[in-house]
Design a protein around this motif. Structure first.
Motif, PDB file in Angstrom:
ATOM      1  N   LEU A 157       1.957 -10.424   2.808  1.00 16.71           N
ATOM      2  CA  LEU A 157       2.395 -10.055   1.455  1.00 16.71           C
ATOM      3  C   LEU A 157       3.348 -11.142   0.964  1.00 16.71           C
ATOM      4  O   LEU A 157       4.465 -11.281   1.475  1.00 16.71           O
ATOM      5  CB  LEU A 157       3.081  -8.683   1.458  1.00 16.71           C
ATOM      6  N   ASP A 158       2.860 -11.925  -0.018  1.00 17.31           N
ATOM      7  CA  ASP A 158       3.578 -13.085  -0.537  1.00 17.31           C
ATOM      8  C   ASP A 158       4.644 -12.656  -1.551  1.00 17.31           C
ATOM      9  O   ASP A 158       4.530 -11.601  -2.156  1.00 17.31           O
ATOM     10  CB  ASP A 158       2.556 -13.995  -1.229  1.00 17.31           C
ATOM     11  N   ASP A 159       5.652 -13.491  -1.737  1.00 22.30           N
ATOM     12  CA  ASP A 159       6.727 -13.244  -2.705  1.00 22.30           C
ATOM     13  C   ASP A 159       7.326 -11.861  -2.474  1.00 22.30           C
ATOM     14  O   ASP A 159       7.671 -11.152  -3.430  1.00 22.30           O
ATOM     15  CB  ASP A 159       6.203 -13.360  -4.146  1.00 22.30           C
ATOM     16  N   LEU A 162      -4.634 -14.524   4.991  1.00 20.84           N
ATOM     17  CA  LEU A 162      -4.779 -14.444   3.541  1.00 20.84           C
ATOM     18  C   LEU A 162      -3.473 -13.943   2.952  1.00 20.84           C
ATOM     19  O   LEU A 162      -2.930 -12.933   3.402  1.00 20.84           O
ATOM     20  CB  LEU A 162      -5.941 -13.502   3.179  1.00 20.84           C
ATOM     21  N   GLU A 163      -2.953 -14.684   1.967  1.00 18.37           N
ATOM     22  CA  GLU A 163      -1.704 -14.285   1.311  1.00 18.37           C
ATOM     23  C   GLU A 163      -2.034 -13.616  -0.017  1.00 18.37           C
ATOM     24  O   GLU A 163      -2.707 -14.208  -0.862  1.00 18.37           O
ATOM     25  CB  GLU A 163      -0.803 -15.506   1.062  1.00 18.37           C
ATOM     26  N   ILE A 164      -1.576 -12.398  -0.172  1.00 22.32           N
ATOM     27  CA  ILE A 164      -1.713 -11.730  -1.470  1.00 22.32           C
ATOM     28  C   ILE A 164      -0.317 -11.364  -1.956  1.00 22.32           C
ATOM     29  O   ILE A 164       0.594 -11.137  -1.158  1.00 22.32           O
ATOM     30  CB  ILE A 164      -2.606 -10.467  -1.398  1.00 22.32           C
ATOM     31  N   LEU A 178       5.208 -10.133   6.303  1.00 22.58           N
ATOM     32  CA  LEU A 178       5.977 -10.089   5.058  1.00 22.58           C
ATOM     33  C   LEU A 178       6.541 -11.495   4.826  1.00 22.58           C
ATOM     34  O   LEU A 178       7.178 -12.064   5.719  1.00 22.58           O
ATOM     35  CB  LEU A 178       7.138  -9.092   5.154  1.00 22.58           C
ATOM     36  N   LYS A 179       6.280 -12.037   3.645  1.00 18.76           N
ATOM     37  CA  LYS A 179       6.773 -13.378   3.342  1.00 18.76           C
ATOM     38  C   LYS A 179       7.892 -13.248   2.330  1.00 18.76           C
ATOM     39  O   LYS A 179       7.645 -12.975   1.149  1.00 18.76           O
ATOM     40  CB  LYS A 179       5.618 -14.217   2.790  1.00 18.76           C
ATOM     41  N   ILE A 180       9.128 -13.447   2.789  1.00 15.92           N
ATOM     42  CA  ILE A 180      10.299 -13.244   1.922  1.00 15.92           C
ATOM     43  C   ILE A 180      10.272 -14.227   0.769  1.00 15.92           C
ATOM     44  O   ILE A 180      10.152 -15.441   0.986  1.00 15.92           O
ATOM     45  CB  ILE A 180      11.629 -13.441   2.688  1.00 15.92           C
ATOM     46  N   VAL A 224      -4.226 -18.929   3.181  1.00 14.58           N
ATOM     47  CA  VAL A 224      -4.874 -19.175   1.891  1.00 14.58           C
ATOM     48  C   VAL A 224      -4.400 -18.107   0.909  1.00 14.58           C
ATOM     49  O   VAL A 224      -4.415 -16.910   1.222  1.00 14.58           O
ATOM     50  CB  VAL A 224      -6.414 -19.128   2.046  1.00 14.58           C
ATOM     51  N   ASN A 225      -3.975 -18.537  -0.281  1.00 10.71           N
ATOM     52  CA  ASN A 225      -3.561 -17.587  -1.323  1.00 10.71           C
ATOM     53  C   ASN A 225      -4.791 -17.004  -2.007  1.00 10.71           C
ATOM     54  O   ASN A 225      -5.686 -17.745  -2.418  1.00 10.71           O
ATOM     55  CB  ASN A 225      -2.691 -18.293  -2.370  1.00 10.71           C
ATOM     56  N   ILE A 226      -4.854 -15.711  -2.112  1.00 15.14           N
ATOM     57  CA  ILE A 226      -5.984 -15.048  -2.758  1.00 15.14           C
ATOM     58  C   ILE A 226      -5.489 -14.381  -4.038  1.00 15.14           C
ATOM     59  O   ILE A 226      -4.543 -13.591  -4.001  1.00 15.14           O
ATOM     60  CB  ILE A 226      -6.607 -13.988  -1.823  1.00 15.14           C
ATOM     61  N   VAL A 261      -0.243 -23.949   8.514  1.00 16.62           N
ATOM     62  CA  VAL A 261      -0.006 -24.564   7.208  1.00 16.62           C
ATOM     63  C   VAL A 261      -0.491 -23.613   6.122  1.00 16.62           C
ATOM     64  O   VAL A 261      -1.398 -22.812   6.351  1.00 16.62           O
ATOM     65  CB  VAL A 261      -0.758 -25.914   7.078  1.00 16.62           C
ATOM     66  N   GLU A 262       0.142 -23.710   4.958  1.00 13.74           N
ATOM     67  CA  GLU A 262      -0.353 -22.954   3.801  1.00 13.74           C
ATOM     68  C   GLU A 262      -1.105 -23.911   2.884  1.00 13.74           C
ATOM     69  O   GLU A 262      -0.603 -24.982   2.548  1.00 13.74           O
ATOM     70  CB  GLU A 262       0.796 -22.296   3.027  1.00 13.74           C
ATOM     71  N   ALA A 263      -2.312 -23.509   2.494  1.00 10.47           N
ATOM     72  CA  ALA A 263      -3.104 -24.320   1.566  1.00 10.47           C
ATOM     73  C   ALA A 263      -2.627 -24.049   0.146  1.00 10.47           C
ATOM     74  O   ALA A 263      -2.515 -22.898  -0.265  1.00 10.47           O
ATOM     75  CB  ALA A 263      -4.583 -23.973   1.701  1.00 10.47           C
TER      76      ALA A 263
HETATM   77 MG    MG Z   1       1.613 -18.214  -0.781  1.00 11.18          MG
END
Ligand code: MG
Ligand code: C2E
Ligand code: MG
Ligand code: MG
Length: 292
Positions: free
Chosen positions: A179-181, A149-151, A200-202, A116-118, A58-60
């Motif tokens: 790597l987010d977005d 950790l998502e950056i 890699l998060k498209i 978790v988004n940082i 899950v993503e917080a």
């Molecule tokens: Mg994110």
């Protein structure tokens, strides 16, 4: 006359600036109180493996449970906080809450991972990796591999050398990085090569229109193939319908997250959702067809 107009404009500008400044001060005071009063809350959005029809994590996602305004989305308050003295305290609160929640799930036999988004300033604050180590030590029963950790891709590009060193230090504790977005940061491939991220998060903007826009489809396919060549996992966000999922499977991406699978939900709703989750029948068919 022209001079007069010019002066008026300057006054207006300065007035506007003063006003914006004190609005920000007020907002920050309110945010400090929100932290004290524990008005922030994490929602969680499932990430699934469409190949095997399983929930992988899950993503917080933070929200502000505001006493008057109700549930406020992060886009309405994070930009005010980012770069202020509350960036690190809030980021720490998010990490700690997500780990606590993960511990509760694991203790109940629900072996999820959590992302978790940082924020950029949090990641680049002195001692980030050491503090992360302290968070993990407080929750020693959680395998660190369960924390991702998502950056933002753009954060990684801020200062590739420094950010890569932080990622490497955090890797020593066992956590993973996404790597987010991805696709929105205009990163050159040469830079990307140096960033030791695992996933890699498209970005959802490409996923949303991939069914109708050939250029977006091409970008999605390019990221998938880039991930494969660089040995990185690829996940798609913004999967709004089962058809998006199907198209992603055909393009070679099996991990997905989006409203078409589940909306972000309170922690208390996650276990039930996981127990009830049924993958789209066409996803499994597509995989079976492919294996034949
Ligand atoms: Mg994110
Ligand atoms: P993000 O990390 O890229 O998260 C995805 C955002 O897209 C979330 O918005 C999510 O609710 C939304 N979303 C998920 N699936 C779909 C879909 O199928 N369609 C559409 N249109 N949207 C979808 P949210 O929760 O409003 O968060 C916005 C951004 O705020 C996040 O983008 C992230 O950058 C930031 N954020 C959220 N929580 C945190 C946090 O705890 N710390 C930090 N530093 N940033 C956070
Ligand atoms: Mg994103
Ligand atoms: Mg985003």
């Amino acid at each position: 006359r022209a001079k007069e107009l010019g002066r008026n404009r300057v006054e207006l500008f300065e007035h506007g600036r003063v006003r914006a400044h004190s609005d920000r001060e007020n907002s920050l005071t309110r945010i400090e109180r929100a932290l004290d009063q524990q008005e922030f809350v994490l929602y969680y959005q499932p990430k699934v493996d469409m190949h095997v029809g399983r929930v992988v994590g899950v993503e917080a996602l933070i929200r502000w449970q505001h006493p008057q305004r109700g549930l406020v989305p992060p886009g309405d308050f994070l930009p005010v906080i980012e770069g202020s003295e509350f960036t690190v305290p809030l980021g720490d609160w998010v990490l700690e809450s997500a780990l606590k929640q993960l511990e509760t799930w694991h203790a109940a036999g629900l072996h999820l991972g959590v992302s978790v988004n940082i924020s950029p300033t949090h990641l680049q604050a002195p001692g980030f990796a050491e503090h992360l180590g302290e968070h993990l030590a407080r929750h020693a029963r959680i395998p660190p591999q369960c924390l991702e950790l998502e950056i933002l891709e753009s954060t990684a590009l801020d200062d590739v050398g420094y950010v890569s060193a932080v990622i490497t230090d955090c890797h020593d504790y066992g956590v993973r990085f996404a790597l987010d977005d991805f696709g929105t940061g205009f990163s050159s491939l040469a830079y990307l090569k140096g960033v030791p991220a695992d996933v890699l998060k498209i970005d959802q903007s490409f996923v949303r229109d991939m069914l109708t826009d050939r250029s977006d489809l091409a970008i999605v396919e390019a990221v998938i193939s880039l991930g494969r060549s660089f040995g990185k996992q690829v996940i798609a966000e913004g999967v709004e319908t089962p058809e998006h999922g199907l198209a992603l499977l055909h393009a070679g991406c099996q991990l997905a997250q989006g409203y078409g699978i589940a909306r972000p939900m309170p922690a208390a709703a996650v276990a039930d959702w996981v127990a009830r989750f049924q993958p789209d029948a066409r996803w499994l068919e597509a995989v079976a067809d492919h294996l034949e």
